[in-house]
Enzyme design. Structure first.
Site, PDB file in Angstrom:
ATOM      1  N   GLU A  14     -29.271  43.094 -77.817  1.00  0.00           N
ATOM      2  CA  GLU A  14     -29.860  43.303 -76.503  1.00  0.00           C
ATOM      3  C   GLU A  14     -31.189  44.028 -76.660  1.00  0.00           C
ATOM      4  O   GLU A  14     -31.400  44.760 -77.629  1.00  0.00           O
ATOM      5  CB  GLU A  14     -28.900  44.104 -75.614  1.00  0.00           C
ATOM      6  CG  GLU A  14     -27.610  43.365 -75.335  1.00  0.00           C
ATOM      7  CD  GLU A  14     -26.741  44.084 -74.326  1.00  0.00           C
ATOM      8  OE1 GLU A  14     -27.217  45.111 -73.791  1.00  0.00           O
ATOM      9  OE2 GLU A  14     -25.622  43.634 -74.083  1.00  0.00           O
ATOM     10  N   ASP A  71      -9.859  35.375 -62.351  1.00  0.00           N
ATOM     11  CA  ASP A  71     -10.604  36.629 -62.471  1.00  0.00           C
ATOM     12  C   ASP A  71     -12.055  36.421 -62.052  1.00  0.00           C
ATOM     13  O   ASP A  71     -12.665  37.275 -61.396  1.00  0.00           O
ATOM     14  CB  ASP A  71     -10.530  37.137 -63.912  1.00  0.00           C
ATOM     15  CG  ASP A  71     -11.101  38.536 -64.071  1.00  0.00           C
ATOM     16  OD1 ASP A  71     -10.786  39.419 -63.241  1.00  0.00           O
ATOM     17  OD2 ASP A  71     -11.874  38.759 -65.028  1.00  0.00           O
TER      18      ASP A  71
END
Length: 310
Positions: free
Chosen positions: A227, A252
């Site tokens: 990241e 979900d």
């Protein structure tokens, strides 16, 4: 609770000609307090324009009109707008103050963006890392789907077949057609070719890259990701949710949509509307995301129609 002390240097009366000088002195000693005061002044000016527009749109009675009446009414409106702004106003001052602070210190913008990223922690993207070799394209749709990804639709019938039953069971709870959920899953996983796998190589069935947040009680998969923080690449180990089936994964996912992306609910077959609702709340950054989403949804729709007619 943190409370803000009123700035005494800002004029309490709209007609106080010393207000600008007092504000300059405040800016020298406390830039943050001055930013707050200036934001209140801007909100006051906007509210004055609002009140003036309302006055102009109201009926006028000639017997009550005079230059003196107009003067005193104008002063009253100015004072009312200033007083309302100092007491909280209509919520514009906070936004204006943040913009002023960013102008004074541009680094605050990155801090705010990091804070927003943390709030969106459930949807953190995987962009690389040796342990994520099989999931390198996770969340590709959020940064930009390539033409190669779209071309994979021709060979994606196997993926559609695997996920179709789960999509059909969940889609009615969101008020959308199954092909929209299939399109979203196809974009996120490269048509199922790059799933998130556990250390043993098993499929986590995590079709949408949903992270394992603190409140998650189920199984997890740890993945090494790359990241970028302030433009610098950083290796991190992130935990993602792991499911026993695609049906569990999509159930979900439906909960996530209801919690975070309510505007996407009830879109039916409207792939563009569904994708734009996701993008508006931060699910994607690619400006062409909605069009690409719709393109994949159309291809899946043709596949499903062909299978039904055969």
């Amino acid at each position: 609770m943190l409370t803000r002390t009123p700035v005494s240097t800002v004029q309490d009366f709209a007609a106080d000609v010393r207000g600008v000088d007092a504000l300059r002195q405040t800016a020298k000693t406390s830039p943050k307090a001055a930013a707050h005061a200036v934001a209140q002044q801007f909100e006051s000016l906007l509210m004055q324009q609002l009140v003036k527009s309302m006055r102009d749109a109201s009926p006028h009675y000639d017997e009550l009109q005079s230059s003196s009446t107009d003067l005193y009414r104008g002063l009253y409106d100015q004072q009312m707008a200033l007083t309302l702004a100092k007491r909280g106003g209509v919520g514009l001052a906070g936004s204006i103050e943040r913009q002023i602070e960013i102008m004074q210190n541009p680094a605050l913008l990155k801090t705010m963006q990091r804070h927003q990223s943390r709030q969106q922690g459930e949807l953190a993207p995987v962009t690389g890392g040796s342990a994520a070799a099989n999931s390198a394209a996770l969340m590709t749709a959020r940064g930009g789907v390539t033409g190669k990804d779209l071309a994979s639709a021709a060979s994606g019938s196997g993926f559609v077949d695997k996920v179709l039953t789960a999509a059909q069971s969940v889609a009615p709870t969101l008020g959308v057609s199954p092909q929209l959920l299939l399109a979203h899953a196809a974009l996120e996983t490269g048509w199922g070719k790059k799933p998130i796998r556990d250390a043993a190589g098993g499929d986590s069935h995590n079709l949408f890259g949903i992270k394992a947040t603190k409140d998650w009680q189920g199984k997890t998969v740890d993945v090494t990701t790359t990241e970028y923080v302030d433009g610098v690449a950083q290796k991190r180990v992130e935990s993602f949710r792991s499911y026993d089936s695609y049906t569990e994964a999509l159930a979900d996912y439906a909960g996530l949509i209801r919690r975070r992306f309510g505007e996407a609910i009830g879109k039916g077959d409207d792939a563009l509307g569904f994708a734009r609702a996701l993008q508006a709340k931060g699910y994607a950054t690619d400006p062409q995301y909605a069009d690409k989403f719709a393109s994949v949804a159309r291809r899946i729709g043709k596949q499903l129609a062909g299978a039904a007619s055969s």
